[in-house]
Scaffold this motif. Sequence first.
Motif, PDB file in Angstrom:
ATOM      1  N   LYS A 102       1.709  -8.028   7.783  1.00 41.90           N
ATOM      2  CA  LYS A 102       0.691  -7.151   7.459  1.00 41.90           C
ATOM      3  C   LYS A 102      -0.537  -8.607   7.020  1.00 41.90           C
ATOM      4  O   LYS A 102      -1.362  -8.453   7.802  1.00 41.90           O
ATOM      5  CB  LYS A 102      -0.369  -6.429   6.765  1.00 41.90           C
ATOM      6  CG  LYS A 102       0.903  -4.878   6.747  1.00 41.90           C
ATOM      7  CD  LYS A 102       0.199  -3.787   7.352  1.00 41.90           C
ATOM      8  CE  LYS A 102       0.875  -2.923   7.210  1.00 41.90           C
ATOM      9  NZ  LYS A 102       0.183  -1.725   8.542  1.00 41.90           N
ATOM     10  N   GLN A 106      -3.534 -10.307   9.180  1.00 48.10           N
ATOM     11  CA  GLN A 106      -4.931 -10.582   8.911  1.00 48.10           C
ATOM     12  C   GLN A 106      -4.808 -11.723   9.415  1.00 48.10           C
ATOM     13  O   GLN A 106      -6.244 -12.070   9.111  1.00 48.10           O
ATOM     14  CB  GLN A 106      -4.198 -10.290   8.062  1.00 48.10           C
ATOM     15  CG  GLN A 106      -4.817  -8.953   7.054  1.00 48.10           C
ATOM     16  CD  GLN A 106      -4.345  -8.931   5.730  1.00 48.10           C
ATOM     17  OE1 GLN A 106      -4.604  -9.795   5.062  1.00 48.10           O
ATOM     18  NE2 GLN A 106      -4.730  -7.722   5.328  1.00 48.10           N
ATOM     19  N   LEU A 153      -2.741  -6.695  -0.050  1.00 44.11           N
ATOM     20  CA  LEU A 153      -3.319  -7.192   1.172  1.00 44.11           C
ATOM     21  C   LEU A 153      -4.409  -6.341   1.607  1.00 44.11           C
ATOM     22  O   LEU A 153      -5.569  -6.457   2.391  1.00 44.11           O
ATOM     23  CB  LEU A 153      -2.491  -7.060   1.886  1.00 44.11           C
ATOM     24  CG  LEU A 153      -1.520  -8.420   1.638  1.00 44.11           C
ATOM     25  CD1 LEU A 153      -0.342  -8.132   3.027  1.00 44.11           C
ATOM     26  CD2 LEU A 153      -1.791  -9.295   2.512  1.00 44.11           C
ATOM     27  N   ARG A 157      -9.123  -7.282   1.129  1.00 37.98           N
ATOM     28  CA  ARG A 157      -9.277  -7.842   3.177  1.00 37.98           C
ATOM     29  C   ARG A 157     -10.786  -7.677   2.860  1.00 37.98           C
ATOM     30  O   ARG A 157     -11.753  -7.426   2.242  1.00 37.98           O
ATOM     31  CB  ARG A 157      -9.388  -6.358   3.117  1.00 37.98           C
ATOM     32  CG  ARG A 157      -7.845  -5.829   3.715  1.00 37.98           C
ATOM     33  CD  ARG A 157      -8.182  -3.915   4.528  1.00 37.98           C
ATOM     34  NE  ARG A 157      -6.365  -4.282   5.084  1.00 37.98           N
ATOM     35  CZ  ARG A 157      -6.265  -3.452   6.059  1.00 37.98           C
ATOM     36  NH1 ARG A 157      -7.227  -2.192   6.563  1.00 37.98           N
ATOM     37  NH2 ARG A 157      -5.317  -3.205   6.833  1.00 37.98           N
TER      38      ARG A 157
END
Length: 157
Positions: A102, A106, A153, A157
């Motif tokens: 993840k 990103q 996470l 964001r």
Amino acid sequence: MAKKKSLFECQACGHQSSKWMGKCPSCGAWDEFLELSAKQIEVLKEIKDMLHVEATLLKTENKSLDTYENAKYSKKLFKDLNIKNPTILLVTSAYHMKRATKLYEQFGFKVIPMPTDFKISYEEKTLWDLLPNIGAFKKSYIALHEYFGLLSLYLLR
């Protein structure tokens, strides 16, 4: 006795040399050469042979202290090489893979997960396994660390 072979790598661009250099001839960065350990050289050779690529095409990142910094510095490395939306093989512990994937996504990476270090026990369970023990606390700590990392996470964001 054979002389130890050294391999130095520019941390700015990944250029490799058999001797230390003050200024990288590839990117012009000063004082960025670090000597690779014997194990790093061995792994690079194995990867090179397995993928049938030149060792100079393999880039390493040695500045990071954690996964976030590794993704950030790796993104800069690819940007400096003019590579947009790179695809990477992400090698990390199986329990850490979801969060690491993840995080790299990103930063704009296309990730191919390569999990290692699976935490599986094939031992037969006994009644003693139902009692609290320090190993269970350590596993709980690792799991909570990963869950909070995933939560952060999504929240940041």
